[in-house]
Write a protein that holds these residues in place. Structure first.
Motif, short mmCIF file in Angstrom:
data_model
loop_
_atom_site.label_atom_id
_atom_site.label_comp_id
_atom_site.label_asym_id
_atom_site.label_seq_id
_atom_site.Cartn_x
_atom_site.Cartn_y
_atom_site.Cartn_z
N GLU A 14 0.83 -1.21 0.00
CA GLU A 14 0.00 0.00 0.00
C GLU A 14 0.86 1.26 0.00
O GLU A 14 0.55 2.23 -0.71
CB GLU A 14 -0.94 0.00 1.19
CG GLU A 14 -2.07 -1.00 1.05
CD GLU A 14 -2.97 -1.03 2.27
OE1 GLU A 14 -3.33 0.05 2.76
OE2 GLU A 14 -3.30 -2.14 2.72
N ASP A 26 0.88 3.96 -2.86
CA ASP A 26 0.62 5.38 -2.55
C ASP A 26 1.66 6.28 -3.22
O ASP A 26 1.33 7.31 -3.81
CB ASP A 26 0.63 5.64 -1.04
CG ASP A 26 -0.62 5.16 -0.35
OD1 ASP A 26 -1.65 4.95 -1.01
OD2 ASP A 26 -0.56 5.01 0.90
N THR A 86 -2.43 -3.42 -10.24
CA THR A 86 -3.18 -3.59 -8.99
C THR A 86 -4.63 -3.92 -9.29
O THR A 86 -5.21 -4.82 -8.67
CB THR A 86 -3.07 -2.32 -8.12
OG1 THR A 86 -1.68 -2.10 -7.80
CG2 THR A 86 -3.88 -2.43 -6.85
N ALA A 116 -5.57 -1.31 -1.13
CA ALA A 116 -4.78 -0.94 -2.30
C ALA A 116 -5.66 -0.92 -3.54
O ALA A 116 -5.57 0.00 -4.37
CB ALA A 116 -3.62 -1.92 -2.48
N LYS A 172 -7.71 2.23 -3.54
CA LYS A 172 -6.90 3.41 -3.90
C LYS A 172 -6.67 3.47 -5.40
O LYS A 172 -6.72 4.55 -6.00
CB LYS A 172 -5.56 3.38 -3.15
CG LYS A 172 -5.69 3.65 -1.67
CD LYS A 172 -4.36 3.49 -0.96
CE LYS A 172 -4.54 3.67 0.53
NZ LYS A 172 -3.26 3.62 1.26
#
Length: 190
Positions: free
Chosen positions: A56, A60, A105, A116, A119
């Motif tokens: 994660e 990010d 992802t 994740a 996001k």
């Protein structure tokens, strides 16, 4: 008194991002992450809470960079097709192309941490909104057909963008990518 870190967090994130990007979440085993980042297991768990937290944090960092690049191009004034073309043509495959970490992802939904995945979805939605803004600008400037459904076209552009990344991962060339972009732009222009 706390011991100082024996590692640089940004270097660890860069190295782990590279490994996750190449091998995927499941393929990047803990032993490989420790070896590739130079971080010991204790520090990995202390700093990131484990493999999921490290993934994660790496995602990010990637998403921050990616969205910054998209915003830089897709907020240029005047909004319109020039921005859309510029951001799509900026994608270059090359021999070491591992796809887009965000798209990777999304395609690994069943294995990546749920946070994740969420996001990556949110980042995709922001990129789609940037495309829609440029399509609205293109509509206002008479670059696309009056009455065009900019929301639907924005979804199409986001799908094209993601598809280009997947095609690059599958071995498409930059010339093939450029032909797809040219055809899409020809279809949009008045």
């Amino acid at each position: 008194m706390a011991r100082p870190r024996g590692y640089d967090r940004e270097t660890v994130l860069d190295r782990s991002m590279e490994l996750f990007w190449r091998l995927g979440y499941d393929g990047a085993h803990l032993a490989a992450l420790v070896a590739h980042t130079g971080l010991n297991r204790f520090s990995l768990y202390k700093e990131f809470g484990g493999k999921a937290g490290l993934y994660e944090a790496a995602l990010d960092k990637f998403l921050g960079q990616l969205l910054s690049e998209y915003r830089a191009v897709l907020t240029r004034q005047p909004l319109g097709l020039e921005n859309i073309e510029a951001v799509l043509r900026a994608l270059q495959y090359g021999s070491q192309y591992y796809g887009c970490f965000m798209i990777n992802t999304l395609t690994q939904r069943d294995t990546v941490p749920e946070a994740a995945y969420a996001k990556a979805m949110a980042a995709g939605e922001e990129i789609e909104a940037l495309y829609i803004g440029n399509l609205a600008g293109a509509l206002a400037r008479g670059q696309i057909t009056p009455g065009s459904n900019v929301s639907g076209l924005g979804k199409m552009l986001q799908a094209l963008d993601q598809g280009l990344h997947i095609q690059g991962l599958a071995g498409a060339t930059d010339a093939q990518k450029d032909r797809v972009i040219s055809a899409m732009l020809a279809g949009l222009r008045v």
